[in-house]
Design a protein around this motif. Structure first.
Motif, PDB file in Angstrom:
ATOM      1  N   ALA A   1       0.858  -1.184   0.000  1.00  0.00           N
ATOM      2  CA  ALA A   1       0.000   0.000   0.000  1.00  0.00           C
ATOM      3  C   ALA A   1       0.891   1.229   0.000  1.00  0.00           C
ATOM      4  CB  ALA A   1      -0.916   0.003   1.221  1.00  0.00           C
ATOM      5  N   PHE A   2       0.551   2.201  -0.834  1.00  0.00           N
ATOM      6  CA  PHE A   2       1.386   3.391  -0.932  1.00  0.00           C
ATOM      7  C   PHE A   2       0.540   4.598  -1.289  1.00  0.00           C
ATOM      8  CE2 PHE A   2       1.273   1.032  -4.831  1.00  0.00           C
ATOM      9  CZ  PHE A   2       1.196   1.945  -5.863  1.00  0.00           C
ATOM     10  N   GLU A   3       0.989   5.749  -0.813  1.00  0.00           N
ATOM     11  CA  GLU A   3       0.356   7.021  -1.163  1.00  0.00           C
ATOM     12  C   GLU A   3       1.073   7.605  -2.368  1.00  0.00           C
ATOM     13  OE1 GLU A   3      -1.450   8.818   3.025  1.00  0.00           O
ATOM     14  OE2 GLU A   3       0.181   9.851   1.991  1.00  0.00           O
ATOM     15  N   MET A   4       0.294   8.153  -3.290  1.00  0.00           N
ATOM     16  CA  MET A   4       0.857   8.773  -4.478  1.00  0.00           C
ATOM     17  C   MET A   4       0.329  10.209  -4.551  1.00  0.00           C
ATOM     18  SD  MET A   4       0.929   7.121  -8.283  1.00  0.00           S
ATOM     19  CE  MET A   4       1.927   5.742  -7.724  1.00  0.00           C
ATOM     20  N   ALA A   5       1.234  11.164  -4.673  1.00  0.00           N
ATOM     21  CA  ALA A   5       0.846  12.570  -4.660  1.00  0.00           C
ATOM     22  C   ALA A   5       1.354  13.264  -5.921  1.00  0.00           C
ATOM     23  CB  ALA A   5       1.415  13.270  -3.422  1.00  0.00           C
ATOM     24  N   GLY A   6       0.494  14.084  -6.486  1.00  0.00           N
ATOM     25  CA  GLY A   6       0.901  14.827  -7.671  1.00  0.00           C
ATOM     26  C   GLY A   6      -0.303  15.446  -8.358  1.00  0.00           C
ATOM     27  N   GLU A   7      -0.080  15.978  -9.519  1.00  0.00           N
ATOM     28  CA  GLU A   7      -1.135  16.635 -10.274  1.00  0.00           C
ATOM     29  C   GLU A   7      -2.067  15.617 -10.909  1.00  0.00           C
ATOM     30  OE1 GLU A   7      -1.300  19.267 -14.319  1.00  0.00           O
ATOM     31  OE2 GLU A   7       0.179  19.889 -12.829  1.00  0.00           O
ATOM     32  N   SER A   8      -3.337  15.646 -10.516  1.00  0.00           N
ATOM     33  CA  SER A   8      -4.393  14.810 -11.110  1.00  0.00           C
ATOM     34  C   SER A   8      -4.242  13.317 -10.825  1.00  0.00           C
ATOM     35  CB  SER A   8      -4.448  15.029 -12.631  1.00  0.00           C
ATOM     36  OG  SER A   8      -4.689  16.371 -12.939  1.00  0.00           O
ATOM     37  N   THR A   9      -3.656  12.941  -9.693  1.00  0.00           N
ATOM     38  CA  THR A   9      -3.507  11.514  -9.401  1.00  0.00           C
ATOM     39  C   THR A   9      -4.868  10.809  -9.321  1.00  0.00           C
ATOM     40  OG1 THR A   9      -3.399  12.010  -7.033  1.00  0.00           O
ATOM     41  CG2 THR A   9      -1.310  11.757  -8.193  1.00  0.00           C
ATOM     42  N   TRP A  10      -5.825  11.397  -8.620  1.00  0.00           N
ATOM     43  CA  TRP A  10      -7.132  10.762  -8.502  1.00  0.00           C
ATOM     44  C   TRP A  10      -7.860  10.762  -9.834  1.00  0.00           C
ATOM     45  CZ3 TRP A  10     -10.113   7.454  -6.356  1.00  0.00           C
ATOM     46  CH2 TRP A  10     -11.505   7.533  -6.480  1.00  0.00           C
ATOM     47  N   ARG A  11      -7.801  11.832 -10.549  1.00  0.00           N
ATOM     48  CA  ARG A  11      -8.494  11.919 -11.838  1.00  0.00           C
ATOM     49  C   ARG A  11      -8.002  10.846 -12.802  1.00  0.00           C
ATOM     50  NH1 ARG A  11      -7.561  14.078 -16.720  1.00  0.00           N
ATOM     51  NH2 ARG A  11      -5.597  15.037 -16.071  1.00  0.00           N
ATOM     52  N   LEU A  12      -6.710  10.584 -12.799  1.00  0.00           N
ATOM     53  CA  LEU A  12      -6.140   9.626 -13.739  1.00  0.00           C
ATOM     54  C   LEU A  12      -6.245   8.181 -13.279  1.00  0.00           C
ATOM     55  CD1 LEU A  12      -2.943  11.593 -14.849  1.00  0.00           C
ATOM     56  CD2 LEU A  12      -4.976  11.122 -16.228  1.00  0.00           C
ATOM     57  N   LEU A  13      -6.223   7.949 -11.973  1.00  0.00           N
ATOM     58  CA  LEU A  13      -6.131   6.576 -11.469  1.00  0.00           C
ATOM     59  C   LEU A  13      -7.435   6.048 -10.866  1.00  0.00           C
ATOM     60  CD1 LEU A  13      -2.629   6.830  -9.742  1.00  0.00           C
ATOM     61  CD2 LEU A  13      -3.149   5.792 -11.956  1.00  0.00           C
ATOM     62  N   ARG A  14      -8.487   6.841 -10.868  1.00  0.00           N
ATOM     63  CA  ARG A  14      -9.685   6.462 -10.122  1.00  0.00           C
ATOM     64  C   ARG A  14     -10.359   5.202 -10.658  1.00  0.00           C
ATOM     65  NH1 ARG A  14     -10.886  10.441 -13.644  1.00  0.00           N
ATOM     66  NH2 ARG A  14     -12.923  10.541 -14.697  1.00  0.00           N
ATOM     67  N   TYR A  15     -10.093   4.819 -11.913  1.00  0.00           N
ATOM     68  CA  TYR A  15     -10.721   3.624 -12.463  1.00  0.00           C
ATOM     69  C   TYR A  15      -9.800   2.400 -12.444  1.00  0.00           C
ATOM     70  CZ  TYR A  15     -14.434   6.699 -14.176  1.00  0.00           C
ATOM     71  OH  TYR A  15     -15.481   7.594 -14.255  1.00  0.00           O
TER      72      TYR A  15
END
Length: 247
Positions: A59-73
């Protein structure tokens, strides 16, 4: 410009024993390579290694521009078809790995709306001297939307007890919010990963045919070797466009 976002990605070996754990490690490398290509940062929060270098869970946290928008699916069951390193007979095995993608929500300072609370004043019941016992210095506050109730009677004045009660109320409402988020995350996690069975797959990684197929949109890409190196842009874009359009 898109906002900086933080997501937690949880990858777990599903069906397939050691081969599933090895593929979990491959997916971890794929996502972190993609992160590097976009100058995202990541921090490992939990990792359970196997003797052959796989992951039972990571398990890891990923931070950056649009991480949720790009990875949500990306959340769901990922199926792999290949000849495992552990296979001596050259047979193709089918294994699964589960991926859960959870947005990290910033804990906001709790603001208590005066119209949401009921304040009652009573006489203190404990020791505290004649002044405390005769006057209505004890304070009881009920937060009506959540039903959280706090009381304070240790102070010698009504104002002191009210201040103390409001502080306690804020702490309890933060905890209430934290528990609600935790329950929401658990529900989202269960919805994404299911039981990790092969039939629940959202995607298949077919190594002999160098093909990646996303079953939700009925689309295949024939450059799996490059995708596993972190070149996910086209896949994520097409999946996102298709699934967004189906809502």
């Amino acid at each position: 410009m898109s906002e900086r976002e933080i997501v937690t990605i949880e990858i777990r070996a599903g069906t397939g024993g050691e081969e599933a754990a090895l593929f979990a490690a491959d997916l971890f490398r794929m996502y972190t390579a993609f992160a590097a290509s976009r100058s995202w940062s990541y921090t490992i929060k939990e990792a359970g290694r196997t003797e052959l270098g796989g992951y039972k869970t990571v398990a890891f946290e990923m931070a950056g521009e649009s991480t949720w928008r790009l990875l949500r699916y990306e959340g769901g069951v990922h199926r792999v078809q290949r000849i495992p390193k552990t296979e001596k007979g050259g047979r193709i095995h089918t294994s699964t790995v589960t991926v859960a993608v959870l947005p990290k929500k910033v804990v906001e300072e709790v603001t208590v709306n005066p119209s949401d609370i009921t304040i009652e004043f009573t006489r203190s019941s404990g020791p505290g001297g004649q002044n405390v016992n005769k006057r209505e210095t004890a304070v009881r506050i009920t937060h009506n939307p959540t039903g959280v109730v706090v009381e304070s009677q240790e102070g010698r004045t009504q104002q002191a007890n009210r201040t103390q009660a409001m502080q306690i109320l804020g702490e309890r409402l933060r905890e209430h919010s934290r528990l609600a988020r935790s329950a929401e995350e658990q529900s989202s996690r269960r919805e994404q990963v299911g039981t990790a069975e092969r039939a629940e797959k959202i995607r298949t990684y077919n190594f002999p045919q160098n093909r990646l197929t996303d079953h939700r949109i009925g689309k295949s890409w024939h450059n799996l070797d490059m995708i596993m190196e972190g070149r996910l842009d086209k896949v994520l874009k097409q999946v996102s466009e298709k699934l967004d359009g189906s809502k």
